[in-house]
Every structure is written in structure tokens, then in C-alpha cells.
Design a protein around this motif. Structure first.
Motif, mmCIF file in Angstrom:
data_model
loop_
_atom_site.group_PDB
_atom_site.id
_atom_site.type_symbol
_atom_site.label_atom_id
_atom_site.label_comp_id
_atom_site.label_asym_id
_atom_site.label_seq_id
_atom_site.Cartn_x
_atom_site.Cartn_y
_atom_site.Cartn_z
ATOM 1 N N ALA A 97 4.677 -13.777 -8.691
ATOM 2 C CA ALA A 97 5.393 -14.386 -7.558
ATOM 3 C C ALA A 97 5.475 -15.898 -7.653
ATOM 4 O O ALA A 97 6.054 -16.535 -6.768
ATOM 5 C CB ALA A 97 4.728 -13.987 -6.242
ATOM 6 N N ILE A 99 13.288 -9.560 -4.565
ATOM 7 C CA ILE A 99 12.736 -9.054 -3.301
ATOM 8 C C ILE A 99 12.872 -10.107 -2.206
ATOM 9 O O ILE A 99 13.322 -9.815 -1.089
ATOM 10 C CB ILE A 99 11.251 -8.652 -3.483
ATOM 11 N N SER A 100 12.478 -11.333 -2.510
ATOM 12 C CA SER A 100 12.533 -12.411 -1.519
ATOM 13 C C SER A 100 13.975 -12.710 -1.111
ATOM 14 O O SER A 100 14.273 -12.942 0.070
ATOM 15 C CB SER A 100 11.884 -13.676 -2.077
ATOM 16 N N CYS A 136 10.177 -10.439 -8.103
ATOM 17 C CA CYS A 136 9.772 -11.074 -6.843
ATOM 18 C C CYS A 136 10.879 -11.964 -6.291
ATOM 19 O O CYS A 136 11.046 -12.079 -5.071
ATOM 20 C CB CYS A 136 8.487 -11.875 -7.045
ATOM 21 N N ALA A 185 9.101 -17.311 -7.789
ATOM 22 C CA ALA A 185 9.731 -17.126 -6.476
ATOM 23 C C ALA A 185 9.183 -18.123 -5.470
ATOM 24 O O ALA A 185 9.924 -18.656 -4.624
ATOM 25 C CB ALA A 185 9.507 -15.698 -5.987
ATOM 26 N N ASP A 186 7.884 -18.397 -5.549
ATOM 27 C CA ASP A 186 7.255 -19.371 -4.657
ATOM 28 C C ASP A 186 7.859 -20.755 -4.869
ATOM 29 O O ASP A 186 8.193 -21.466 -3.912
ATOM 30 C CB ASP A 186 5.743 -19.388 -4.928
ATOM 31 N N VAL A 206 6.475 -8.191 -1.517
ATOM 32 C CA VAL A 206 6.050 -9.039 -2.638
ATOM 33 C C VAL A 206 4.614 -8.700 -3.037
ATOM 34 O O VAL A 206 4.295 -8.607 -4.234
ATOM 35 C CB VAL A 206 6.175 -10.533 -2.273
ATOM 36 N N ALA A 224 7.512 -15.263 -0.486
ATOM 37 C CA ALA A 224 6.996 -15.450 -1.845
ATOM 38 C C ALA A 224 5.632 -16.132 -1.832
ATOM 39 O O ALA A 224 4.714 -15.732 -2.559
ATOM 40 C CB ALA A 224 7.988 -16.270 -2.659
ATOM 41 N N GLU A 258 4.566 -5.593 -5.083
ATOM 42 C CA GLU A 258 5.097 -5.812 -6.424
ATOM 43 C C GLU A 258 4.095 -6.565 -7.301
ATOM 44 O O GLU A 258 3.907 -6.219 -8.484
ATOM 45 C CB GLU A 258 6.410 -6.599 -6.345
ATOM 46 N N GLY A 292 2.881 -13.757 -0.402
ATOM 47 C CA GLY A 292 2.606 -12.714 -1.384
ATOM 48 C C GLY A 292 1.824 -13.229 -2.575
ATOM 49 O O GLY A 292 0.864 -12.594 -3.045
#
Length: 674
Positions: free
Chosen positions: A214, A550-551, A547, A217-218, A522, A191, A525, A194
Motif C-alpha cells: 500500500a 482499490i483506493s 491497492c 497508494a499512500d 486495502v 491507503a 489486500e 491500510g
């Protein structure tokens, strides 16, 4: 030994856990800020909870299979201890993350009043994490030990059999730590990379910009990697060090040698928790890391005094005290040399930032050089600690284990400093995304930078303490097998040495590739969503969940192969090449893993803070060519410092523990029955 002393570690552990609960409740009473801050924090919380729930389902399958194998090979006591260790490790990781995702918005809100309030919330949350890691770890080991010892008759024969059950506990704790460290590391860096590559480099928008799909997610990754993953990682180092010291202590001191490490851990924990109240800045302008170092210093001084009394009372030995003191001193050395190589205030990081003026290539070269140099310093500190522990006090292998125990006695304070980092990072992100007032953002920027330093310092501690713990386990391997030396002139032993040295490379390759694959997904996306003009204008919210999904999927799918390699390799080598070759394998793995872990962790931390140094206004500041080059360095360094490097810690100890269990089967001995 009086019966009350046998149960005292349990009481100490419960006191530590209760203290953590009290601190947690005080945090929950603080304000979470505006509705927007609550919404962002809620999204981070939801993503983190979903990831861990899915991860635990995946781990459960692997753990059940191994528990059955352990039951069939070593019996019900070891299998039960294995399950207890795994459950304890999982609980520590989960509750550490649970508190972190509920403290981030509160930390951002507290930054509006003063630097001390801004510091207090994330550090207090770290104190809770420290109390859980230390308290649950001590409680789990003590309960397993006491339960096995009493159930088998409370005699010398029972004492001998406790060693094998304790190693089973350590195996369970390490297995969970490996999964949580690897999975969390892959998630967070997929994340992060990305978000940075598309957001910062391609679009030129700030970190944690709400337009970046993202960014949630990060921030989730900070919690599942640096809170849950690190908590489980330090938990297994802590418990394995206690266990190896107990097993070796039984050889020389019997029951007293087994109880002594538990008392050291318990009293050390309570002192560290008590000294957390001294972590206060003297004013708005004091660098917050100085306050943490002050609290840490007070803690280690008081611990040294307490350990002197314990050594004389329980073992009637001043040598044991000096071995513990060596561990405490080594911790300070590790903290300072890691700070030197990774802090914006020192020459190495500033040189990497200067190199960024010439482009990404020179920035990368400078960072690699710093990481390699720091690995040499780190290995020398570990080598000196081992040498002093073994030769300095006539304690042999037990002395090495006591040095490691001295280092890990600081765990409660170390975890407080470590957990502070990701919570401050999250709080700063929430502040940027919610439009926090400038005075709060300034304080959070400062704490975020301090958090990078504390994370690097505590990773250095985790790596070095893991190496000492691994050597202590290696010593237990010698005691278990009866080997006096390993003859590397023998072809089978040299083959084992080579395979051991190669294993950290294939393990790190798998984790690095996993980050690369996930980050690529990521990136695609984020680019897809950025094609929507409404998102870039800020009139439409991005699809953050895409995201996160995905992660999550990438991290979970990448867990099995590294774990299988780590568990199966020592089994195959032990039964095909023999115990001496397996010893050579462990020696190669410990050496190479230690060097690689320090190199990757410090290089990654230095690249990260070189970017921060430029963002402070040096060499053109944010958006300058030097900054773009430094972002590339930071992107490379992210999986170094947060995925592959730290994941080597539980890997080393799983190799040791599986080898010990294999040795117990082949040699037909109970661990500790020497």
C-alpha cells in the motif's frame, strides 16, 4: 474610474501565473536522482494521473447536469460562469498535483547537498501552486466580471447583474473543490490507514517500507488529497471571498467597490510570491518552519503597507484598510494557535504522546480533549474577527468580507507552505524506499515533520478563512433576500436551524464510513500479499497497483451521495419552508461545520505528531508499546484531519451559494442589485 484600472487585475493575475511557470521550469531542471528514485516517483505519478483522470470523468457528469439546471433556472450568463469556475478549479487542482509528483524525487535528491536545497525544492513547488491558485482564481473572477459588465452595457444595471454571474462562478469552483476534497481525502486515508494498520502495527515494518503493497497508494494519496484537493479547496475559498466582497462592495461604493477586492487580491498575491525568496534557513540546525514564518511575516507587513495605499486611493477609506489589517492579523493568530495545538514542540502534543504510554484508549481520549479545546479557541478567533469587521469600522457586512479578504490575500504563501508538506512526505518515502544516504534521510525526516506542522497550520487557515467566507456569503444572503433578522422563535426557522446543524454530521459520517470501507479492503489486500514469503524477504516486488485500484474505486464510488445532499438540501428547504428558514439552516450549518472542522483537523494533526514525537526517541521510540498506541491514534486521526474535517470547507460554501441562487429565484432579484 479610468479604464486601465478595470483591466489591471487581469494583468496582475497573468504576472503571477507567469512567475509560477518560471519557478516550475527551474524545478524541472534539477536532478531526479537515481534510476530507482525515478522508478518510484514514476509509479506515484502514474497512480495520481490515473486517479484524477477517472475522477474528472465522474465529476463531468454531475457538472453537466447542474450546468443545464443553472441554465434553465438562471440563464446563460450564470451557466457559463458556472462552467468557467468549475474548469478553473479543476485546472488548479490538476496542475498543483502535476508539479508535486514531479518534484518529490528532486526534493529527495536535493537533500544530499544541504538543508537549504532540501527545503527549496518542495517549497518552490508550493510557490508554483500558490501562484496558480491565486493567479487563476483572480483571472477567472476578473474575466467573468469584466466580460459580463461590458457585455451588458457597462452601466449601473450591468453592474447589478454581474453579482449573479460571479456567484455562478463560485458555485462551479465549489462543486469541483467538494469532489476533489472528498474524493482525494477518501483515497489518501484509505491507503494510509491500510498501510499503517498492517505494515506498522501487525508486521512492525517502517513507514514507506518498499515491501508494503500500500505504500505507493499512500504516496499517491498525498498528492491527490493534499495537493489537488487542498489546491481546489483554497481556490474556492479565495474566489468566493473575492466575490462576496465584490458583491457587498457594490452596494456601498458601486464600481469602485467591485474593483477594490480584485486589486487587493492581485497586489497581495505578487507581494506574497516576491517574499517567498526570503524563505531560507540560516544554517543546518535552524528549524525550517522558522524560515517559513519569517517569509510569511515579511509578506504580511508589506501587504499591510500596500493595502493602506489601495484603500485610500480606490475607496478613499481608512476603515477598509483596518478591516483588511484585521484579517492579516487574524491569519497570524490562527497559524500560531494551530501550531501550538499540533506541533511536537508544544505541550498538547506531548501530553497526547505521554498518554500513549498507558495504551491506545488514553491516547485517543487525550487527543479528543485537545481537539475539542482547540475548536473553542478557533471559534473565538473567528467570532472576534467577525465582530471587529462588522462593528469596528462602521462598514457592516462589507467589513466582515474585507476581514476575510485580508486573510485570503496571503493565499500564495499559505499554499506554498501547504504543498511543501505532501512533497516532503513523498520525498522522504522515496528516500526510504530507494536507500537514500543517511545525511539525506536525516534532512528529509526533519522536513517531513515540519510538513506535518505546515499541513496542520494551513488546514487551520483554510477552515477559519472558510468560516469567514461563509459568513460573508451569509451576509450577501441577507442583502439579497432583504431579511433584516432571523426569528428562531418561528417553528419553520428553528426547524431549518436544526437541520443545518445536523447536516455536517451526516456529511462527515458518509466520508468517515467511506474511508473505513476502503481501508478495510486495502487491509485485506495487504494481508493477502504479505502471506507471500518472497515479498516479506524483499526478493519480490509487491503488487502496488492492486491497492491503487482499490483506493481509486472506493473514492470515486463515494462521491455522489455527499454532493447530492449538499446541493439538494437548501433547494428543498428554500422552496418548502421559505427564505427565513433557509437563513436559519445556513446559520446552523456554518456554526456546527466550523466547530467540527477545527476539532477534527487539530485532533488529527495532534495525534499524528504525537506519534512523530515518540518516533523521535521518546517513551521507547519506534516499536515500543507507546508507539503502537500512538499509531492507533494516528489511524483514527487520519480521516479526521485529511478527509472529513477539510471537506466541510467547500460544503459550507456550496450550501451558501446554492441558497443564494435559490433566494435569487424566489425573491426575483439579481445578486448585487440591492
Amino acid at each position: 474610474m479610468p479604464g486601465i484600472v478595470l483591466y489591471l487585475p487581469v494583468a496582475l493575475a497573468i504576472i503571477g501565473i507567469v512567475y509560477g511557470v518560471i519557478v516550475a521550469l527551474s524545478i524541472f531542471r534539477k536532478s531526479e536522482g537515481t534510476e530507482k528514485m525515478k522508478k518510484i516517483s514514476g509509479a506515484i505519478r502514474e497512480g495520481a494521473d490515473a486517479y484524477l483522470a477517472r475522477q474528472f470523468r465522474t465529476i463531468a457528469v454531475f457538472a453537466v447536469v447542474l450546468a443545464i439546471v443553472v441554465y434553465l433556472a438562471l440563464g446563460p450568463l450564470v451557466a457559463i460562469a458556472f462552467v468557467v469556475g468549475a474548469v478553473c478549479s479543476g485546472l488548479v487542482g490538476y496542475f498543483g498535483m502535476y508539479l508535486a509528483v514531479r518534484s518529490n524525487a528532486r526534493a529527495a535528491q536535493a537533500s544530499l547537498t544541504s538543508m537549504q536545497d532540501a527545503l527549496a525544492v518542495p517549497f518552490s513547488a508550493g510557490v508554483v501552486s500558490g501562484s496558480l491558485v491565486s493567479g487563476v482564481g483572480l483571472l477567472g473572477v476578473a474575466v467573468v466580471f469584466i466580460g459580463v459588465y461590458l457585455s451588458l452595457g457597462a452601466n449601473d444595471a450591468a453592474l447589478a447583474q454581474t453579482g449573479q454571474a460571479l456567484i455562478g462562478f463560485g458555485f462551479g469552483a465549489n462543486l469541483l473543490a467538494l469532489f476533489m476534497r472528498v474524493g482525494g481525502g477518501i483515497y489518501t486515508k484509505a491507503a494510509d490507514v491500510g498501510a499503517d494498520l498492517v505494515g506498522k502495527v501487525e508486521q512492525g515494518i517502517p513507514e514507506d517500507d518498499p515491501r508494503n503493497p500500500a505504500t505507493i497508494a499512500d504516496n499517491v494519496g498525498d498528492n491527490v488529497g493534499d495537493c489537488a484537493g487542498m489546491g481546489a479547496d483554497v481556490f474556492e475559498s479565495y474566489t468566493v471571498t473575492i466575490i462576496s466582497t465584490m458583491v457587498l462592495g457594490m452596494v456601498s461604493y458601486g464600481l469602485s467597490g467591485a474593483i477594490f477586492p480584485l486589486l487587493v487580491a492581485g497586489i497581495g498575491m505578487l507581494i506574497a510570491l516576491a517574499c517567498s525568496v526570503f524563505v531560507r534557513v540560516k544554517g543546518e540546525d535552524e528549524y525550517p518552519f522558522e524560515a517559513m514564518k519569517r517569509g510569511f511575516l515579511y509578506s504580511t507587513v508589506l501587504q499591510a503597507i500596500a493595502f493602506a495605499g489601495l484603500s485610500l486611493f480606490v475607496l478613499n477609506s481608512d476603515a477598509a484598510f483596518f478591516a483588511l489589517l484585521t484579517g492579516l492579523f487574524a491569519t497570524h493568530v490562527i497559524m500560531n494557535f494551530t501550531d501550538y495545538y499540533t506541533s511536537t514542540k508544544h505541550k498538547p502534543v506531548q501530553e497526547i504522546a505521554t498518554a500513549a504510554k498507558s495504551g491506545a484508549g488514553t491516547n485517543l481520549i487525550a487527543g479528543l480533549g485537545v481537539g475539542m479545546e482547540s475548536a473553542v479557541v478557533g471559534i473565538l478567533v473567528v467570532a472576534a474577527s467577525i465582530g471587529i469587521g462588522y462593528f469596528g469600522f462602521n462598514l457592516g457586512y462589507f467589513g466582515i468580507a474585507l476581514v476575510g479578504l485580508g486573510m485570503l490575500s496571503t493565499t500564495a504563501m499559505i499554499m506554498a507552505m501547504d504543498t511543501f508538506g505532501p512533497i516532503s512526505d513523498n520525498a522522504n518515502g522515496i528516500g526510504e524506499m530507494s536507500g537514500l544516504e543517511a545525511k539525506g534521510r536525516k534532512r528529509m525526516d526533519t522536513l517531513d515533520a515540519v510538513g506535518n506542522t505546515t499541513k496542520a497550520v494551513t488546514k487551520g487557515f483554510a477552515i477559519s478563512s472558510a468560516a469567514i467566507a461563509a459568513v460573508a456569503l451569509f451576509s450577501t444572503y441577507f442583502e439579497t433576500t432583504g431579511l433584516k433578522a432571523i426569528n428562531i422563535a418561528l417553528p419553520n426557522v428553528f426547524i431549518g436551524l436544526l437541520i443545518g446543524g445536523a447536516l455536517p454530521f451526516i456529511f462527515s459520517s458518509l466520508t468517515m464510513k467511506a474511508v473505513g470501507r476502503a481501508a478495510n479492503l486495502v487491509v485485506e489486500e495487504v494481508r493477502r500479499q504479505f502471506k507471500d514469503p518472497a515479498i516479506m524477504k524483499g526478493t519480490k516486488d509487491p503488487d502496488y497497483a492492486a491497492c491503487v485500484d482499490i483506493s481509486t474505486k472506493a473514492a470515486i464510488d463515494s462521491l455522489y451521495l455527499p454532493a447530492a445532499i449538499v446541493v439538494l438540501t437548501p433547494i428543498v428547504l428554500g422552496f418548502t419552508l421559505g427564505l427565513e428558514a433557509l437563513g436559519g439552516f445556513l446559520a446552523g450549518a456554518i456554526l456546527v461545520s466550523q466547530l467540527m472542522a477545527i476539532f477534527m483537523s487539530n485532533a488529527g494533526g495532534a495525534w499524528d505528531n504525537a506519534k512523530k514525537y515518540i518516533e523521535e526517541g521518546h517513551f521507547g521510540g519506534k516499536g515500543s508499546p507507546a508507539h503502537m498506541a500512538a499509531v492507533v491514534g494516528d489511524t483514527v486521526g487520519d480521516p479526521f484531519k485529511d478527509t472529513s474535517g477539510p471537506a466541510l470547507n467547500p460544503m459550507i460554501k456550496i450550501l451558501n451559494i446554492v441558497s443564494l441562487l435559490v433566494a435569487a429565484i424566489i425573491a426575483g432579484k439579481h445578486l448585487g442589485a440591492i
